[in-house]
Design a protein around this motif. Structure first.
Motif, PDB file in Angstrom:
ATOM      1  N   ARG A  58       0.846  -1.181   0.000  1.00 34.65           N
ATOM      2  CA  ARG A  58       0.000   0.000   0.000  1.00 34.65           C
ATOM      3  C   ARG A  58       0.885   1.235   0.000  1.00 34.65           C
ATOM      4  NH1 ARG A  58      -4.444   1.337   4.612  1.00 34.65           N
ATOM      5  NH2 ARG A  58      -2.598   1.039   5.906  1.00 34.65           N
ATOM      6  N   LEU A  59       0.481   2.238  -0.783  1.00 37.81           N
ATOM      7  CA  LEU A  59       1.196   3.505  -0.852  1.00 37.81           C
ATOM      8  C   LEU A  59       0.216   4.625  -0.513  1.00 37.81           C
ATOM      9  CD1 LEU A  59       3.922   4.885  -1.662  1.00 37.81           C
ATOM     10  CD2 LEU A  59       2.908   5.214  -3.925  1.00 37.81           C
ATOM     11  N   VAL A  60       0.589   5.472   0.434  1.00 36.84           N
ATOM     12  CA  VAL A  60      -0.275   6.565   0.886  1.00 36.84           C
ATOM     13  C   VAL A  60       0.415   7.897   0.614  1.00 36.84           C
ATOM     14  CG1 VAL A  60      -1.510   7.578   2.830  1.00 36.84           C
ATOM     15  CG2 VAL A  60      -1.242   5.088   2.688  1.00 36.84           C
ATOM     16  N   LEU A  61      -0.304   8.797  -0.018  1.00 30.68           N
ATOM     17  CA  LEU A  61       0.160  10.160  -0.241  1.00 30.68           C
ATOM     18  C   LEU A  61      -0.499  11.074   0.787  1.00 30.68           C
ATOM     19  CD1 LEU A  61       1.651  12.294  -2.018  1.00 30.68           C
ATOM     20  CD2 LEU A  61      -0.489  12.468  -3.327  1.00 30.68           C
ATOM     21  N   LEU A  62       0.298  11.745   1.599  1.00 30.86           N
ATOM     22  CA  LEU A  62      -0.189  12.691   2.596  1.00 30.86           C
ATOM     23  C   LEU A  62       0.145  14.116   2.161  1.00 30.86           C
ATOM     24  CD1 LEU A  62       1.087  10.912   5.847  1.00 30.86           C
ATOM     25  CD2 LEU A  62      -1.157  10.659   4.755  1.00 30.86           C
ATOM     26  N   HIS A  63      -0.732  15.053   2.515  1.00 31.07           N
ATOM     27  CA  HIS A  63      -0.497  16.452   2.158  1.00 31.07           C
ATOM     28  C   HIS A  63      -0.980  17.364   3.279  1.00 31.07           C
ATOM     29  CE1 HIS A  63       0.024  20.084  -0.104  1.00 31.07           C
ATOM     30  NE2 HIS A  63      -1.274  20.337  -0.205  1.00 31.07           N
ATOM     31  N   ASP A  64      -0.094  18.251   3.696  1.00 29.24           N
ATOM     32  CA  ASP A  64      -0.427  19.286   4.658  1.00 29.24           C
ATOM     33  C   ASP A  64      -0.011  20.618   4.042  1.00 29.24           C
ATOM     34  OD1 ASP A  64      -0.713  21.071   6.729  1.00 29.24           O
ATOM     35  OD2 ASP A  64       0.162  19.750   8.246  1.00 29.24           O
ATOM     36  N   PRO A  65      -0.967  21.414   3.553  1.00 28.90           N
ATOM     37  CA  PRO A  65      -0.616  22.669   2.876  1.00 28.90           C
ATOM     38  C   PRO A  65       0.206  23.617   3.742  1.00 28.90           C
ATOM     39  CG  PRO A  65      -2.921  22.115   2.498  1.00 28.90           C
ATOM     40  CD  PRO A  65      -2.419  21.174   3.546  1.00 28.90           C
ATOM     41  N   ALA A  66       0.080  23.505   5.064  1.00 29.21           N
ATOM     42  CA  ALA A  66       0.836  24.377   5.967  1.00 29.21           C
ATOM     43  C   ALA A  66       2.261  23.896   6.188  1.00 29.21           C
ATOM     44  CB  ALA A  66       0.112  24.481   7.309  1.00 29.21           C
ATOM     45  N   GLY A  67       2.584  22.730   5.679  1.00 29.91           N
ATOM     46  CA  GLY A  67       3.905  22.175   5.904  1.00 29.91           C
ATOM     47  C   GLY A  67       3.967  21.365   7.181  1.00 29.91           C
ATOM     48  N   HIS A  68       5.002  20.526   7.276  1.00 26.48           N
ATOM     49  CA  HIS A  68       5.151  19.645   8.432  1.00 26.48           C
ATOM     50  C   HIS A  68       6.632  19.614   8.795  1.00 26.48           C
ATOM     51  CE1 HIS A  68       4.940  16.111  10.985  1.00 26.48           C
ATOM     52  NE2 HIS A  68       3.636  16.076  10.857  1.00 26.48           N
ATOM     53  N   ASP A  69       6.947  19.951  10.052  1.00 27.37           N
ATOM     54  CA  ASP A  69       8.341  20.039  10.468  1.00 27.37           C
ATOM     55  C   ASP A  69       9.101  18.737  10.258  1.00 27.37           C
ATOM     56  OD1 ASP A  69       7.970  22.658  11.188  1.00 27.37           O
ATOM     57  OD2 ASP A  69       7.650  22.236  13.325  1.00 27.37           O
ATOM     58  N   ALA A  70       8.483  17.616  10.601  1.00 27.46           N
ATOM     59  CA  ALA A  70       9.164  16.330  10.473  1.00 27.46           C
ATOM     60  C   ALA A  70       9.377  15.937   9.013  1.00 27.46           C
ATOM     61  CB  ALA A  70       8.380  15.238  11.204  1.00 27.46           C
ATOM     62  N   TRP A  71       8.448  16.324   8.150  1.00 28.14           N
ATOM     63  CA  TRP A  71       8.582  16.008   6.727  1.00 28.14           C
ATOM     64  C   TRP A  71       9.578  16.918   6.034  1.00 28.14           C
ATOM     65  CZ3 TRP A  71       2.700  16.167   5.057  1.00 28.14           C
ATOM     66  CH2 TRP A  71       1.990  15.230   5.817  1.00 28.14           C
ATOM     67  N   ARG A  72       9.655  18.179   6.499  1.00 23.57           N
ATOM     68  CA  ARG A  72      10.406  19.231   5.801  1.00 23.57           C
ATOM     69  C   ARG A  72       9.827  19.430   4.399  1.00 23.57           C
ATOM     70  NH1 ARG A  72      14.879  20.928   8.497  1.00 23.57           N
ATOM     71  NH2 ARG A  72      15.602  19.590  10.219  1.00 23.57           N
ATOM     72  N   GLY A  73       8.515  19.502   4.340  1.00 27.29           N
ATOM     73  CA  GLY A  73       7.803  19.691   3.094  1.00 27.29           C
ATOM     74  C   GLY A  73       6.312  19.637   3.348  1.00 27.29           C
ATOM     75  N   THR A  74       5.532  19.691   2.277  1.00 27.09           N
ATOM     76  CA  THR A  74       4.074  19.635   2.412  1.00 27.09           C
ATOM     77  C   THR A  74       3.499  18.296   1.980  1.00 27.09           C
ATOM     78  OG1 THR A  74       3.710  20.575   0.193  1.00 27.09           O
ATOM     79  CG2 THR A  74       3.916  22.127   2.029  1.00 27.09           C
ATOM     80  N   PHE A  75       4.322  17.436   1.396  1.00 31.50           N
ATOM     81  CA  PHE A  75       3.879  16.107   0.976  1.00 31.50           C
ATOM     82  C   PHE A  75       4.722  15.043   1.671  1.00 31.50           C
ATOM     83  CE2 PHE A  75       2.178  18.604  -2.530  1.00 31.50           C
ATOM     84  CZ  PHE A  75       1.012  17.941  -2.872  1.00 31.50           C
ATOM     85  N   ARG A  76       4.126  13.878   1.834  1.00 29.88           N
ATOM     86  CA  ARG A  76       4.836  12.726   2.387  1.00 29.88           C
ATOM     87  C   ARG A  76       4.269  11.461   1.762  1.00 29.88           C
ATOM     88  NH1 ARG A  76       9.726  12.097   5.016  1.00 29.88           N
ATOM     89  NH2 ARG A  76       9.670  10.391   6.538  1.00 29.88           N
ATOM     90  N   LEU A  77       5.136  10.532   1.415  1.00 28.72           N
ATOM     91  CA  LEU A  77       4.727   9.215   0.920  1.00 28.72           C
ATOM     92  C   LEU A  77       5.029   8.167   1.980  1.00 28.72           C
ATOM     93  CD1 LEU A  77       5.969   9.572  -2.741  1.00 28.72           C
ATOM     94  CD2 LEU A  77       3.608   9.056  -2.081  1.00 28.72           C
ATOM     95  N   VAL A  78       4.064   7.295   2.232  1.00 30.00           N
ATOM     96  CA  VAL A  78       4.178   6.262   3.257  1.00 30.00           C
ATOM     97  C   VAL A  78       3.832   4.920   2.611  1.00 30.00           C
ATOM     98  CG1 VAL A  78       3.372   5.474   5.516  1.00 30.00           C
ATOM     99  CG2 VAL A  78       3.454   7.918   5.003  1.00 30.00           C
ATOM    100  N   THR A  79       4.610   3.890   2.904  1.00 26.13           N
ATOM    101  CA  THR A  79       4.369   2.603   2.263  1.00 26.13           C
ATOM    102  C   THR A  79       4.468   1.434   3.222  1.00 26.13           C
ATOM    103  OG1 THR A  79       5.005   1.160   0.413  1.00 26.13           O
ATOM    104  CG2 THR A  79       6.784   2.227   1.609  1.00 26.13           C
ATOM    105  N   LEU A  80       3.771   0.382   2.873  1.00 24.86           N
ATOM    106  CA  LEU A  80       3.874  -0.925   3.515  1.00 24.86           C
ATOM    107  C   LEU A  80       3.904  -1.961   2.406  1.00 24.86           C
ATOM    108  CD1 LEU A  80       3.650  -3.062   5.794  1.00 24.86           C
ATOM    109  CD2 LEU A  80       1.165  -2.780   5.662  1.00 24.86           C
ATOM    110  N   ILE A  81       4.925  -2.838   2.419  1.00 28.04           N
ATOM    111  CA  ILE A  81       5.064  -3.908   1.425  1.00 28.04           C
ATOM    112  C   ILE A  81       5.308  -5.211   2.158  1.00 28.04           C
ATOM    113  CG2 ILE A  81       6.600  -4.856  -0.351  1.00 28.04           C
ATOM    114  CD1 ILE A  81       6.977  -2.065  -1.422  1.00 28.04           C
ATOM    115  N   ARG A  82       4.667  -6.290   1.687  1.00 25.25           N
ATOM    116  CA  ARG A  82       4.827  -7.619   2.301  1.00 25.25           C
ATOM    117  C   ARG A  82       5.031  -8.682   1.239  1.00 25.25           C
ATOM    118  NH1 ARG A  82      -0.241  -6.114   5.765  1.00 25.25           N
ATOM    119  NH2 ARG A  82      -1.126  -6.371   3.704  1.00 25.25           N
ATOM    120  N   ALA A  83       5.851  -9.687   1.555  1.00 23.82           N
ATOM    121  CA  ALA A  83       6.046 -10.830   0.659  1.00 23.82           C
ATOM    122  C   ALA A  83       6.469 -12.030   1.485  1.00 23.82           C
ATOM    123  CB  ALA A  83       7.086 -10.525  -0.415  1.00 23.82           C
ATOM    124  N   GLU A  84       6.138 -13.215   0.994  1.00 24.14           N
ATOM    125  CA  GLU A  84       6.515 -14.456   1.664  1.00 24.14           C
ATOM    126  C   GLU A  84       7.942 -14.849   1.286  1.00 24.14           C
ATOM    127  OE1 GLU A  84       4.641 -16.224   3.880  1.00 24.14           O
ATOM    128  OE2 GLU A  84       3.199 -14.588   3.765  1.00 24.14           O
TER     129      GLU A  84
END
Length: 225
Positions: free
Chosen positions: A85-111
């Motif tokens: 799964r890939l998630v696109l996050l957006h905070d127009p005000a910016g985010h200190d931890a991201w150092r930007g207004t967008f962030r991509l978050v992922t989870l990948i699984r395989a056997e």
């Protein structure tokens, strides 16, 4: 890390359903910022390899004012090789931890085969696949973070006939570099993510440009859908 928190929203339209704080106590839906809409459009128009099935899925709430999520499965005939799964996050005000207004978050699984799960180099190799997939697409990004987890299941008693099973799980997030109009190249980031997903699934390289890809050895046979 954002990937560790996983509440889901009621829909996959990229927005929380409401915003609170109106003086009369009513809830209002915020307008979608143009950069976020453009980033979603780029995700939807990306061309991916046919073995990877991608579709929208409910997005997390409260991780950011706006979120959009995709889930993917690597398919070989009637069998699934890996999922993510890939998630696109957006905070127009910016985010200190991201150092930007967008962030991509992922989870990948395989056997995996059980013996692969004890390889001490496996986590480092899997993380290098993520960074290598982004670099191979010429993408710039910041503040990467994540975990690579190996898990094994052994069955006893009435379940003792089942073979031991091992799984690799990659959780990661990074900040894509914003381009013209404050919009990151999310289509290319999705393509890089699919390169990683295919690599974890053990697919051969997609083309001459991927000749350096090292696929996962001794992986468990495909799982029935």
């Amino acid at each position: 890390m954002a990937a560790d928190r996983d509440p889901l929203s009621d829909g996959a339209d990229g927005r929380d359903d409401v915003n609170e704080g109106d003086r009369d106590g009513t809830r209002t839906t915020p307008p979608t910022p143009p950069p976020f809409r453009a980033a979603i459009d780029a995700l939807r128009s990306a061309r991916l390899r046919p073995q990877i099935e991608v579709e929208p899925t409910p997005a997390p709430k409260r991780l950011a004012p706006f979120a959009y999520a995709l889930e993917a499965t690597v398919v070989d005939g009637e069998q699934d090789l890996a999922d993510g799964r890939l998630v696109l996050l957006h905070d127009p005000a910016g985010h200190d931890a991201w150092r930007g207004t967008f962030r991509l978050v992922t989870l990948i699984r395989a056997e995996l085969e059980p013996e692969m799960a004890v390889d001490p180099l496996l986590p480092d190799v899997c993380w290098s696949w993520l960074t290598g997939a982004l670099q191979a697409r010429g993408l710039t990004y910041g503040e990467p973070s994540g975990t690579v987890t190996r898990a094994s299941s052994h069955y006893f008693g009435g379940l003792s006939a089942r073979p031991a099973a091992s799984q690799i799980e990659i959780r990661a997030s990074w900040t894509p570099r914003e381009g013209l109009g404050g919009v990151p190249d999310t289509g290319s980031h999705l393509s890089a993510w699919c390169d990683l997903l295919a690599q974890v699934a053990g697919l051969p390289p997609a083309g001459p440009g991927d000749a350096s890809v090292v696929t996962l050895p001794q992986r468990r046979g495909p799982q029935s859908r």
